[in-house]
Design a protein around this motif. Structure first.
Motif, PDB file in Angstrom:
ATOM      1  N   PHE A 142       0.895  -1.397   0.052  1.00 51.63           N
ATOM      2  CA  PHE A 142       0.161   0.057   0.185  1.00 51.63           C
ATOM      3  C   PHE A 142       0.880   1.140  -0.078  1.00 51.63           C
ATOM      4  N   PHE A 143       1.880   1.332   0.829  1.00 52.19           N
ATOM      5  CA  PHE A 143       2.744   2.315   0.838  1.00 52.19           C
ATOM      6  C   PHE A 143       3.533   2.527  -0.378  1.00 52.19           C
ATOM      7  N   LEU A 144       3.947   1.338  -0.989  1.00 49.75           N
ATOM      8  CA  LEU A 144       4.631   1.606  -2.527  1.00 49.75           C
ATOM      9  C   LEU A 144       3.860   2.188  -3.418  1.00 49.75           C
ATOM     10  N   PHE A 145       2.351   1.916  -3.143  1.00 48.25           N
ATOM     11  CA  PHE A 145       1.355   2.482  -4.212  1.00 48.25           C
ATOM     12  C   PHE A 145       1.371   4.121  -3.950  1.00 48.25           C
ATOM     13  N   LEU A 146       1.481   4.355  -2.739  1.00 47.30           N
ATOM     14  CA  LEU A 146       1.452   5.696  -2.420  1.00 47.30           C
ATOM     15  C   LEU A 146       2.652   6.429  -3.027  1.00 47.30           C
ATOM     16  N   GLN A 147       3.919   5.697  -2.801  1.00 51.84           N
ATOM     17  CA  GLN A 147       5.125   6.285  -3.209  1.00 51.84           C
ATOM     18  C   GLN A 147       5.233   6.436  -4.884  1.00 51.84           C
ATOM     19  N   LEU A 148       4.505   5.344  -5.321  1.00 51.11           N
ATOM     20  CA  LEU A 148       4.506   5.411  -6.812  1.00 51.11           C
ATOM     21  C   LEU A 148       3.538   6.562  -7.415  1.00 51.11           C
ATOM     22  N   SER A 149       2.464   6.622  -6.517  1.00 51.46           N
ATOM     23  CA  SER A 149       1.681   7.656  -7.002  1.00 51.46           C
ATOM     24  C   SER A 149       2.148   9.125  -6.939  1.00 51.46           C
ATOM     25  N   LEU A 150       2.922   9.397  -6.160  1.00 47.36           N
ATOM     26  CA  LEU A 150       3.558  10.623  -5.798  1.00 47.36           C
ATOM     27  C   LEU A 150       4.605  10.949  -6.868  1.00 47.36           C
ATOM     28  N   ILE A 151       5.326   9.763  -7.131  1.00 51.05           N
ATOM     29  CA  ILE A 151       6.369   9.820  -8.168  1.00 51.05           C
ATOM     30  C   ILE A 151       5.707  10.023  -9.653  1.00 51.05           C
ATOM     31  N   ALA A 152       4.631   9.522  -9.816  1.00 51.41           N
ATOM     32  CA  ALA A 152       3.773   9.539 -10.972  1.00 51.41           C
ATOM     33  C   ALA A 152       3.109  10.913 -11.298  1.00 51.41           C
TER      34      ALA A 152
END
Length: 259
Positions: A142-152
């Motif tokens: 879930f936190f990986l998804f949040l991190q990738l969402s920010l990078i996106a």
């Protein structure tokens, strides 16, 4: 904003990216884990279980990063270079709807990718009878998804006003710097040079602190190693707030562009 128009744009992005690339990446992830589960016992006796767990999360993060950066920087730039953006904005679609729809489509792609890779990793763990904490894995992904969402969001923001190549390079730079901002701040405080201290302080304030959204290593050692619930909620809120700010900047810049 019209959410109907936003959903149409997001759906088109999702279909296009899934069809073109994501299935190959998922297959590649499966192949990498198959090779790793075979080779690790030969190099890491007695610790191969934790190494495989750590390797599966790290590989998931790397592949997700590649998708977020390369797809994110192309989403808007591709429309500008092909001049199809002129057709889109000539229709009853606002520029904020255009950016929001593109971003939500990319989020759907990332969610699908992470879910698929998580399922594959869990299947390998079960098949090879490797002990794991399901809650730890879910929190980490879930936190990986949040991190990738920010990078996106970084990728789309940079892609709005720069070329795809430059936006890609800058996004990777933000990712690398964002993972060491706390170390840079500590390094600046160790020296007596006020200019360096001001520079590291500025970088810490401007760049996203991606280490707050990285709990992969903690997840390897189970729930006991993870930050407490308050810290997790605070870090998740930080990621969401930073992402929202970046999208607002992207919309503002795109609204001012002339085509």
């Amino acid at each position: 904003m019209n959410f109907g128009r936003i959903s149409v744009i997001a759906t088109n992005v999702f279909r296009e990216v899934i069809r073109d690339r994501i299935l190959f990446i998922i297959g590649f992830y499966f192949l990498i884990l198959a090779v790793a589960i075979y080779l690790l016992p030969q190099f890491a006796a007695a610790t191969e279980d934790k190494m495989f767990f750590d390797f599966s999360l790290a590989t998931m993060s790397l592949l997700g990063l590649v998708v977020a950066v390369f797809v994110g920087t192309e989403l808007v730039n591709k429309e500008i270079e092909k001049r199809t953006v002129l057709v889109l904005i000539a229709k009853p679609i606002s520029r904020s709807e255009f950016i929001t729809g593109k971003y939500l489509g990319l989020l759907a792609v990332l969610a699908f990718l992470i879910a698929a890779m998580t399922a594959i990793a869990l299947a390998f763990l079960l098949f090879n009878q490797i002990a794991y904490s399901l809650a730890s894995i879910l929190i980490a992904t879930f936190f990986l998804f949040l991190q990738l969402s920010l990078i996106a969001a970084v990728a789309i923001t940079l892609g709005v006003f720069t070329s795809s190549l430059l936006a890609t390079a800058l996004t990777f730079a933000v990712y690398l710097m964002g993972n060491i901002t706390q170390d840079l701040l500590k390094l600046g405080r160790l020296g007596n040079n006020s200019n360096i201290q001001n520079l590291t302080q500025t970088l810490y304030l401007v760049l996203p602190d991606l280490s707050r959204l990285d709990v992969k290593n903690d997840a390897v050692y189970g729930l006991a190693a993870l930050p407490n619930t308050t810290a997790l909620i605070s870090n998740a809120g930080y990621g969401l707030l930073y992402t929202a700010m970046l999208l607002a900047i992207a919309i503002l810049i795109f609204s001012q562009r002339e085509f």
